[in-house]
Design an enzyme around this catalytic site. Structure first.
Site, PDB file in Angstrom:
ATOM      1  N   LYS A 159      30.126  51.553  47.045  1.00  0.00           N
ATOM      2  CA  LYS A 159      30.577  52.085  45.777  1.00  0.00           C
ATOM      3  C   LYS A 159      30.288  53.517  45.593  1.00  0.00           C
ATOM      4  CE  LYS A 159      31.212  50.183  41.069  1.00  0.00           C
ATOM      5  NZ  LYS A 159      32.717  50.165  41.239  1.00  0.00           N
TER       6      LYS A 159
HETATM    7  N1  PPE Z   1      37.266  47.400  43.356  1.00  0.00           N
HETATM    8  C1  PPE Z   1      37.033  48.380  42.831  1.00  0.00           C
HETATM    9  C2  PPE Z   1      37.683  49.389  43.883  1.00  0.00           C
HETATM   10  C3  PPE Z   1      36.262  48.455  41.892  1.00  0.00           C
HETATM   11  O1  PPE Z   1      35.972  49.919  41.422  1.00  0.00           O
HETATM   12  C4  PPE Z   1      35.795  47.431  41.123  1.00  0.00           C
HETATM   13  C5  PPE Z   1      34.853  47.624  40.266  1.00  0.00           C
HETATM   14  C6  PPE Z   1      35.858  46.146  41.845  1.00  0.00           C
HETATM   15  C7  PPE Z   1      36.747  46.283  42.907  1.00  0.00           C
HETATM   16  C8  PPE Z   1      35.450  45.013  41.154  1.00  0.00           C
HETATM   17  O2  PPE Z   1      33.936  44.816  41.415  1.00  0.00           O
HETATM   18  P1  PPE Z   1      33.255  44.062  40.450  1.00  0.00           P
HETATM   19  O3  PPE Z   1      32.951  44.959  39.160  1.00  0.00           O
HETATM   20  O4  PPE Z   1      31.692  43.921  41.040  1.00  0.00           O
HETATM   21  O5  PPE Z   1      33.737  42.704  40.144  1.00  0.00           O
HETATM   22  N2  PPE Z   1      35.006  48.800  39.294  1.00  0.00           N
HETATM   23  C9  PPE Z   1      34.136  49.240  38.297  1.00  0.00           C
HETATM   24  C10 PPE Z   1      34.432  50.481  37.897  1.00  0.00           C
HETATM   25  C11 PPE Z   1      35.834  50.507  37.018  1.00  0.00           C
HETATM   26  C12 PPE Z   1      35.659  52.107  36.585  1.00  0.00           C
HETATM   27  O6  PPE Z   1      36.863  52.566  35.949  1.00  0.00           O
HETATM   28  O7  PPE Z   1      34.719  52.891  36.289  1.00  0.00           O
HETATM   29  C13 PPE Z   1      33.919  48.417  36.962  1.00  0.00           C
HETATM   30  O8  PPE Z   1      34.607  47.242  36.943  1.00  0.00           O
HETATM   31  O9  PPE Z   1      33.011  48.232  36.452  1.00  0.00           O
END
Ligand code: PPE
Length: 305
Positions: A159
């Site tokens: 990330k």
């Molecule tokens: N894919 C991506 C690309 C992503 O950014 C997130 C979280 C996920 C999947 C889901 O991951 P998880 O939160 O562990 O279930 N995206 C974060 C950032 C959003 C933003 O716009 O800033 C979030 O949901 O916090």
């Protein structure tokens, strides 16, 4: 979405006033996108604010840093405690939490090896990311014209700040075209994920979600949803999804920390039954689990107090 301020932000070991949490314009990560971050939510529970799967998020932050070859100056335990202290300092029952590790001020140029790593943790109240009532209303999605970067371009499993250039291009393109969110395909054409959420599609009664190898982040919500779905008796598998699987899916939903669980109403104007029964049941259980209302998943709720 506009930010609502809170009293303090944790920076390199100390809680500083929100307005003083500043960086220099020559901060390395601001120029090269070399930082790593997390998105976490704290929810109101009957025992006080609880940070959902906090340790798992901090472990992923450490793993993102490891992929980037970035030395982390704080242990998982230290960052877990720092996050709890930051959440407590807000006085809020619930908030969004954003830890960020970045190369700070003092060096320029692409070589990160001499750079100092700074860490910050900020919290603020953040509403429903895919709009209110995303389960019942559902969102309209578009397959992006932007391809998710592959494993040897920018590792999607990390990330990293820079990875989100790809997501932002896709998000803005989708919004400008009148959609709510974009679906990213991997370079081989298979479905990876959305710009800030993992995706699930139901085909022939089986819930499918793409693997890390398809360019998806190993989502912590994705992992929670898989556990919940299995416990509800659904057949759920990590497997590749083709674009046409989406068009003829029985249900589609997206999930992430910020978005929680949201139904998908259409993909490229192909209507998807919405909200589907499996989506509804999973979203309802998830909403209770994060608030400490599901005994089975209480271990996911890490109390801030
Ligand atoms: N894919 C991506 C690309 C992503 O950014 C997130 C979280 C996920 C999947 C889901 O991951 P998880 O939160 O562990 O279930 N995206 C974060 C950032 C959003 C933003 O716009 O800033 C979030 O949901 O916090």
């Amino acid at each position: 979405m506009p930010i609502t301020t809170t009293p303090k932000i944790w920076m390199n070991g100390a809680l500083v006033d929100w307005a003083d949490a500043r960086v220099h314009v020559l901060t390395h990560t601001l120029h090269y996108g070399t930082g790593v971050f997390e998105g976490i939510r704290a929810y109101e529970t009957d025992k006080g604010p609880a940070v959902f799967r906090l340790t798992d998020h901090i472990v992923r932050l450490h793993n993102s840093a490891k992929i980037m070859g970035m030395p982390m100056p704080y242990s998982v335990e230290e960052l877990v405690e720092a996050t709890k202290a930051t959440v407590r300092s807000t006085g809020l029952p619930a908030c969004y939490v954003r830890p960020l590790a970045y190369y700070g001020y003092g060096e320029m140029g692409l070589n990160t090896l001499p750079c100092k790593v700074d860490v910050a943790i900020a919290c603020w109240p953040w509403g429903a990311y895919l709009g209110d009532d995303a389960v019942e209303k559902g969102v309209r999605m578009k397959i992006s014209s932007w391809t998710r970067h592959d494993h040897n371009t920018m590792p999607p499993a990390a990330k990293t700040v820079g990875n989100y250039v790809n997501s932002s291009l896709a998000k803005v393109e989708a919004l400008k075209a009148g959609y709510d969110e974009a679906i990213m395909l991997a370079p081989n054409g298979l479905v990876a994920e959305c710009t800030g959420e993992n995706i699930f599609a139901v085909r022939n009664g089986v819930i499918l979600t793409p693997p890390l190898s398809a360019g998806a982040l190993e989502g912590i919500t994705q992992n929670s949803v898989m556990t919940i779905a299995r416990d509800l008796g659904y057949d759920i598998r990590v497997d590749n999804i083709a674009r046409s699987d989406l068009y003829i899916a029985e249900e589609i939903f997206a999930c992430g920390t910020a978005a929680e669980v949201g139904s998908v109403r259409s993909v490229d104007e192909r209507e998807i039954p919405c909200p589907g029964p499996k989506t509804r049941a999973i979203a309802a259980t998830y909403a209770r689990a994060v608030r400490g209302q599901e005994k089975k998943y209480l271990h996911w709720c890490e109390l801030a107090n």
